[in-house]
Design a protein around this motif. Structure first.
Motif, PDB file in Angstrom:
ATOM      1  N   ARG A  90      42.392  32.862  44.313  1.00 26.14           N
ATOM      2  CA  ARG A  90      40.996  32.470  44.503  1.00 26.14           C
ATOM      3  C   ARG A  90      40.061  33.598  44.069  1.00 26.14           C
ATOM      4  O   ARG A  90      39.047  33.363  43.414  1.00 26.14           O
ATOM      5  CB  ARG A  90      40.745  32.108  45.957  1.00 26.14           C
ATOM      6  CG  ARG A  90      39.378  31.505  46.192  1.00 26.14           C
ATOM      7  CD  ARG A  90      39.187  31.080  47.643  1.00 26.14           C
ATOM      8  NE  ARG A  90      40.189  30.114  48.071  1.00 26.14           N
ATOM      9  CZ  ARG A  90      41.068  30.329  49.061  1.00 26.14           C
ATOM     10  NH1 ARG A  90      41.049  31.455  49.728  1.00 26.14           N
ATOM     11  NH2 ARG A  90      41.943  29.400  49.394  1.00 26.14           N
ATOM     12  N   GLU A 100      37.367  33.358  40.998  1.00 27.89           N
ATOM     13  CA  GLU A 100      35.944  33.621  41.237  1.00 27.89           C
ATOM     14  C   GLU A 100      35.442  34.742  40.335  1.00 27.89           C
ATOM     15  O   GLU A 100      34.318  34.682  39.827  1.00 27.89           O
ATOM     16  CB  GLU A 100      35.719  33.963  42.703  1.00 27.89           C
ATOM     17  CG  GLU A 100      35.824  32.768  43.616  1.00 27.89           C
ATOM     18  CD  GLU A 100      35.647  33.126  45.080  1.00 27.89           C
ATOM     19  OE1 GLU A 100      35.379  34.312  45.381  1.00 27.89           O
ATOM     20  OE2 GLU A 100      35.790  32.234  45.922  1.00 27.89           O
ATOM     21  N   ASP A 119      32.504  34.329  37.585  1.00 28.55           N
ATOM     22  CA  ASP A 119      31.339  35.210  37.565  1.00 28.55           C
ATOM     23  C   ASP A 119      31.140  35.820  36.183  1.00 28.55           C
ATOM     24  O   ASP A 119      30.012  35.914  35.689  1.00 28.55           O
ATOM     25  CB  ASP A 119      31.486  36.319  38.611  1.00 28.55           C
ATOM     26  CG  ASP A 119      31.322  35.809  40.022  1.00 28.55           C
ATOM     27  OD1 ASP A 119      30.762  34.705  40.208  1.00 28.55           O
ATOM     28  OD2 ASP A 119      31.755  36.522  40.956  1.00 28.55           O
TER      29      ASP A 119
END
Length: 79
Positions: free
Chosen positions: A45, A49, A53
């Motif tokens: 995860r 992420e 980003d």
């Protein structure tokens, strides 16, 4: 490393409560696979992420196409 010592992953991330819970799961030996899977999912995860980003920062338009759009003026017609 996540599969052998799942609690180390959480402690390294600064998540002490999750690290303590993973350590307790490791101590039971029956719940060790669940703790390992939890740590692996947390690592995946974080990686996803971080990639999202990076993609969102790379795809920011430098010029807003709607910033200079002329505004339409409507006239009221009296009947």
């Amino acid at each position: 490393m996540d599969k052998i010592f799942p609690c180390a992953k959480f402690f390294a991330d600064g998540r002490t409560a999750a690290g303590i819970m993973a350590l307790l799961m490791q101590l039971t030996l029956v719940l060790w696979p669940f703790a390992a899977r939890w740590a692996t999912q947390a690592h995946e995860r974080q990686r996803i992420e971080r990639l999202l980003d990076e993609l969102s920062e790379a795809n920011i338009p430098t010029i807003d196409p709607y910033a200079r759009a002329p505004r339409k003026k409507f006239r009221q017609m009296a009947l």
